[in-house]
Design a protein around this motif. Structure first.
Motif, mmCIF file in Angstrom:
data_model
loop_
_atom_site.group_PDB
_atom_site.id
_atom_site.type_symbol
_atom_site.label_atom_id
_atom_site.label_comp_id
_atom_site.label_asym_id
_atom_site.label_seq_id
_atom_site.Cartn_x
_atom_site.Cartn_y
_atom_site.Cartn_z
ATOM 1 N N VAL A 105 41.447 45.803 64.782
ATOM 2 C CA VAL A 105 42.667 45.005 64.719
ATOM 3 C C VAL A 105 43.114 44.608 66.130
ATOM 4 O O VAL A 105 43.470 43.462 66.379
ATOM 5 C CB VAL A 105 43.777 45.763 63.963
ATOM 6 N N ARG A 106 43.027 45.542 67.075
ATOM 7 C CA ARG A 106 43.376 45.217 68.471
ATOM 8 C C ARG A 106 42.423 44.174 69.035
ATOM 9 O O ARG A 106 42.842 43.221 69.694
ATOM 10 C CB ARG A 106 43.310 46.481 69.351
ATOM 11 N N GLU A 146 39.156 60.272 60.482
ATOM 12 C CA GLU A 146 39.805 59.910 61.747
ATOM 13 C C GLU A 146 39.053 58.788 62.443
ATOM 14 O O GLU A 146 39.663 57.874 62.995
ATOM 15 C CB GLU A 146 39.899 61.134 62.667
ATOM 16 N N ARG A 167 39.388 51.010 62.513
ATOM 17 C CA ARG A 167 40.278 49.957 62.026
ATOM 18 C C ARG A 167 41.273 49.544 63.114
ATOM 19 O O ARG A 167 41.473 48.357 63.357
ATOM 20 C CB ARG A 167 41.017 50.416 60.768
ATOM 21 N N ARG A 168 41.892 50.524 63.775
ATOM 22 C CA ARG A 168 42.851 50.199 64.858
ATOM 23 C C ARG A 168 42.163 49.415 65.967
ATOM 24 O O ARG A 168 42.705 48.439 66.475
ATOM 25 C CB ARG A 168 43.464 51.484 65.423
ATOM 26 N N TRP A 169 40.960 49.838 66.339
ATOM 27 C CA TRP A 169 40.233 49.159 67.413
ATOM 28 C C TRP A 169 39.907 47.718 67.019
ATOM 29 O O TRP A 169 40.080 46.791 67.796
ATOM 30 C CB TRP A 169 38.956 49.932 67.748
ATOM 31 N N ALA A 175 42.869 44.882 56.048
ATOM 32 C CA ALA A 175 43.285 44.548 57.416
ATOM 33 C C ALA A 175 42.979 43.085 57.746
ATOM 34 O O ALA A 175 43.199 42.640 58.868
ATOM 35 C CB ALA A 175 42.597 45.473 58.421
ATOM 36 N N GLU A 223 37.228 56.466 61.049
ATOM 37 C CA GLU A 223 37.410 55.214 60.322
ATOM 38 C C GLU A 223 38.775 54.603 60.612
ATOM 39 O O GLU A 223 38.905 53.398 60.794
ATOM 40 C CB GLU A 223 37.184 55.437 58.829
ATOM 41 N N ALA A 224 39.810 55.444 60.717
ATOM 42 C CA ALA A 224 41.138 54.943 61.065
ATOM 43 C C ALA A 224 41.124 54.393 62.490
ATOM 44 O O ALA A 224 41.704 53.336 62.768
ATOM 45 C CB ALA A 224 42.175 56.056 60.926
ATOM 46 N N GLY A 225 40.438 55.093 63.379
ATOM 47 C CA GLY A 225 40.328 54.621 64.755
ATOM 48 C C GLY A 225 39.556 53.317 64.845
ATOM 49 O O GLY A 225 39.905 52.430 65.613
#
Length: 124
Positions: free
Chosen positions: A116-117, A106, A112-114, A23, A108-110
């Motif tokens: 990146v945002r 879930e 990563r999204r947080w 990322a 860890e994916a969250g």
């Protein structure tokens, strides 16, 4: 953004590195609490993601040490843990960490999204 990942389980560090490096994050690694404090002081990461339960110095100790040192006090910290926290545990961390994330696919994916945002908005 340089992230210091702290966990006494090498496999968990590998997972975090595998999620965050693609990322675009630069990952520093520490295999325990004492090592994490040294790396944070030397490298000044933009963020620390720290496991809570570790044998040498737990995440509570890492948070306390980093927040007590003027050189590292401003570094945001995310706690990543596989354990359910008591109200007392949450109270010890309140106001000292950015967030508490429970380990798992879930989460860890969250995470990563947080991240990146936060990176895109310049808030981290």
């Amino acid at each position: 953004i340089r992230i210091l990942a702290v966990d006494d389980e090498p496999a968990d560090l590998d997972v975090l590195t595998g999620i965050l490096r693609p990322a675009g994050f630069d990952i520093l690694r520490a295999g325990g609490g004492m090592e994490a404090i040294g790396v944070a002081r030397a490298e000044r990461p933009d963020l620390v993601i720290c496991d809570l339960v570790m044998p040498d110095l737990d995440g509570f100790g890492v948070v306390a040490a980093l927040k007590a040192d003027p050189a590292t006090a401003a570094i945001p910290i995310i706690i990543l843990t596989g354990h359910d926290l008591t109200a007392a545990d949450k109270g010890r961390l309140n106001g000292k960490v950015l967030r508490i994330v429970t380990k798992g696919a879930e989460a860890e994916a969250g995470l990563r999204r947080w991240l990146v945002r936060a990176d895109a908005s310049g808030t981290s």
